[in-house]
Design a protein around this motif. Structure first.
Motif, short mmCIF file in Angstrom:
data_model
loop_
_atom_site.label_atom_id
_atom_site.label_comp_id
_atom_site.label_asym_id
_atom_site.label_seq_id
_atom_site.Cartn_x
_atom_site.Cartn_y
_atom_site.Cartn_z
N ALA A 16 0.70 -1.09 0.08
CA ALA A 16 0.00 -0.13 -0.01
C ALA A 16 0.65 1.28 0.13
O ALA A 16 0.43 2.31 -0.54
CB ALA A 16 -0.88 -0.14 1.11
N GLU A 17 1.81 1.21 0.70
CA GLU A 17 2.93 2.48 0.87
C GLU A 17 3.64 2.30 -0.65
O GLU A 17 3.94 3.72 -1.05
CB GLU A 17 3.77 2.26 2.05
N GLU A 18 4.09 1.51 -1.38
CA GLU A 18 4.95 1.45 -2.26
C GLU A 18 3.90 1.63 -3.74
O GLU A 18 4.47 2.23 -4.70
CB GLU A 18 5.81 0.18 -2.28
N LEU A 19 2.73 1.16 -3.35
CA LEU A 19 1.98 1.01 -4.69
C LEU A 19 2.47 0.18 -5.76
O LEU A 19 2.30 0.63 -7.12
CB LEU A 19 1.50 2.32 -5.18
N HIS A 20 3.18 -0.76 -5.34
CA HIS A 20 3.94 -1.37 -6.65
C HIS A 20 4.61 -2.63 -5.92
O HIS A 20 5.15 -2.78 -4.91
CB HIS A 20 5.34 -0.58 -6.91
N ARG A 44 -9.36 -12.36 0.08
CA ARG A 44 -10.67 -13.26 0.20
C ARG A 44 -11.00 -13.55 1.56
O ARG A 44 -12.19 -13.53 1.70
CB ARG A 44 -10.00 -14.55 -0.36
N ARG A 45 -10.27 -13.49 2.38
CA ARG A 45 -10.45 -13.34 3.80
C ARG A 45 -11.19 -12.44 4.39
O ARG A 45 -12.18 -12.66 5.20
CB ARG A 45 -9.34 -13.73 4.92
N LEU A 46 -11.06 -11.35 3.92
CA LEU A 46 -11.76 -10.02 4.60
C LEU A 46 -13.12 -9.92 3.62
O LEU A 46 -13.96 -9.16 4.06
CB LEU A 46 -10.89 -8.78 4.20
N GLY A 47 -13.06 -10.35 2.50
CA GLY A 47 -14.15 -10.39 1.71
C GLY A 47 -14.42 -9.05 0.92
O GLY A 47 -15.37 -8.64 0.40
N VAL A 48 -13.56 -8.08 0.64
CA VAL A 48 -13.36 -6.91 0.27
C VAL A 48 -12.06 -6.76 -0.93
O VAL A 48 -11.17 -7.78 -0.51
CB VAL A 48 -13.35 -5.83 1.14
N CYS A 49 -12.31 -5.82 -1.78
CA CYS A 49 -11.07 -5.56 -2.52
C CYS A 49 -10.27 -4.35 -1.88
O CYS A 49 -10.68 -3.53 -1.52
CB CYS A 49 -11.56 -5.19 -3.87
N LEU A 50 -8.89 -4.78 -1.79
CA LEU A 50 -8.14 -3.82 -0.93
C LEU A 50 -7.13 -2.76 -2.00
O LEU A 50 -6.94 -1.88 -1.75
CB LEU A 50 -7.13 -4.48 -0.07
N LEU A 51 -6.81 -3.44 -3.16
CA LEU A 51 -6.04 -2.88 -4.29
C LEU A 51 -6.86 -2.90 -5.62
O LEU A 51 -7.21 -4.00 -5.84
CB LEU A 51 -4.68 -3.17 -4.31
N GLN A 52 -6.71 -1.84 -6.24
CA GLN A 52 -7.13 -2.10 -7.63
C GLN A 52 -6.05 -2.16 -8.52
O GLN A 52 -5.14 -1.30 -8.41
CB GLN A 52 -8.17 -0.77 -8.14
N ARG A 53 -5.86 -3.20 -9.44
CA ARG A 53 -4.50 -3.31 -10.33
C ARG A 53 -4.95 -3.25 -11.54
O ARG A 53 -5.93 -3.70 -12.17
CB ARG A 53 -4.03 -4.64 -10.21
N ASN A 54 -4.06 -2.48 -12.48
CA ASN A 54 -4.39 -2.38 -14.03
C ASN A 54 -2.93 -2.10 -14.39
O ASN A 54 -2.08 -2.11 -14.00
CB ASN A 54 -5.46 -1.22 -14.21
N ARG A 55 -3.13 -1.81 -15.86
CA ARG A 55 -1.95 -1.72 -16.63
C ARG A 55 -1.06 -0.42 -16.07
O ARG A 55 0.14 -0.41 -16.34
CB ARG A 55 -2.11 -1.92 -18.00
N GLY A 57 -0.90 0.60 -13.00
CA GLY A 57 -0.06 0.29 -11.71
C GLY A 57 -1.36 -0.15 -10.40
O GLY A 57 -2.30 -0.75 -11.02
N VAL A 58 -1.08 0.14 -9.25
CA VAL A 58 -1.81 0.01 -8.32
C VAL A 58 -2.45 1.01 -7.53
O VAL A 58 -1.45 2.12 -7.53
CB VAL A 58 -0.90 -1.03 -7.41
N ARG A 59 -3.65 0.81 -7.08
CA ARG A 59 -4.09 1.85 -6.13
C ARG A 59 -4.77 1.42 -5.20
O ARG A 59 -5.69 0.50 -5.41
CB ARG A 59 -4.84 3.03 -6.93
#
Length: 287
Positions: A16-20, A44-55, A57-59
């Motif tokens: 989350a801090e590096e976003l990479h 999966r354990r939390l049942g939520v999406c924490l990071l959105q990944r695409n070409r 990068g990560v946010r």
């Protein structure tokens, strides 16, 4: 849902801090594929999406931002607990099982009070070793929260006591510290208005949580820098009356008639159960 593991939080906070993922894996000294799998398993354990990944990068998602904030606090609390446990058990001292307390104090502040506390506590039976940790402006709060200090001398209205237990010890007035040759230095008393708008002597600026308020005065990083700038006629400072102890011959302290009083507190984490710390607080409160 199972309790989150410290390892999982460390992995997530790094990503989350590096976003990479690559940089996070390098920071964690591990390969990228197991790191990616660990984050996916956490989602999966939390049942939520924490990071959105695409070409691009990560946010972080909204849920990810919440976990980053809470995860940092949890990791800090875990590290603080380990530091305090080691000190309490004497594991990081060289003279046996005697416990140790770290007392954070603002450098150049509360000399006389600090000496009285240390002398009185040392005379108590079974007193712990006290390590005095001088720190910069408003650093006591951070040192208490992350476990580098067990207790601190803090000063309101400048330090925040939010989240801590505290005991008020002393109350004092404030003075303006000016270059000895300045016209205002000849006055018996001054008001805050007298020193706020002196064209050739802007007020020194102190940081609040690392941020300086705008203004023409110099940004102050430590007491030595402040003393030098005042002596050179570059600034004026408003400080507690006890700060007279570090004044140079080139300085003059003039009492302020309308400045709020400064209260020195001994403060400690609200959840502390250390017998040694309780003894130190009782000693300080009796003085």
């Amino acid at each position: 849902m199972e309790t989150l593991e410290t390892r999982e939080l460390r992995y997530f906070v790094a990503v989350a801090e590096e976003l990479h993922f690559g940089r996070a894996a390098e920071r964690l000294r591990m390969a990228q594929p197991p790191l990616s799998r660990a984050i996916q398993q956490l989602e999966r354990r939390l049942g939520v999406c924490l990071l959105q990944r695409n070409r691009r990068g990560v946010r972080l998602t909204v849920a990810g931002e919440v976990l980053l904030h809470e995860g940092r606090a949890a990791l800090d609390a875990t590290a603080a607990a380990a530091r305090r446990a080691r000190r309490a058990g004497g594991a990081d001292s060289h003279d046996g099982p005697r416990g140790r307390l770290v007392l954070a104090v603002k450098a150049a502040a509360s000399h006389e009070l600090l000496r009285k506390i240390l002398d009185a506590y040392a005379a108590e039976p079974d007193s712990a070793e006290i390590e005095v940790l001088p720190c910069g402006i408003s650093e006591q709060e951070e040192l208490l929260r992350d476990g580098r200090a067990d207790v601190a001398l803090m000063h309101t209205p400048w330090n925040s006591l939010a989240g801590f237990d505290s005991e008020a010890l002393t109350t004092e007035g404030q003075v303006a510290v000016l270059p000895a040759g300045h016209l205002l230095a000849a006055r018996a008393t001054l008001s805050l208005a007298d020193v706020r708008d002196v064209p050739d002597l802007p007020l020194a600026r102190w940081p609040t949580h690392g941020t300086y308020a705008p203004g023409p005065g110099p940004e102050i990083h430590n007491q030595t820098q402040l003393a030098q700038l005042i002596a050179l006629g570059r600034t004026v400072a408003v400080v507690p009356d006890s700060a007279r102890s570090w004044l140079w011959a080139e300085h003059t302290a003039v009492p302020l008639t309308d400045a709020p009083p400064v209260v020195t507190h001994i403060a400690w984490p609200a959840h502390s159960r250390s017998p040694a710390l309780a003894g130190l607080i009782r000693t300080a409160a009796r003085l």
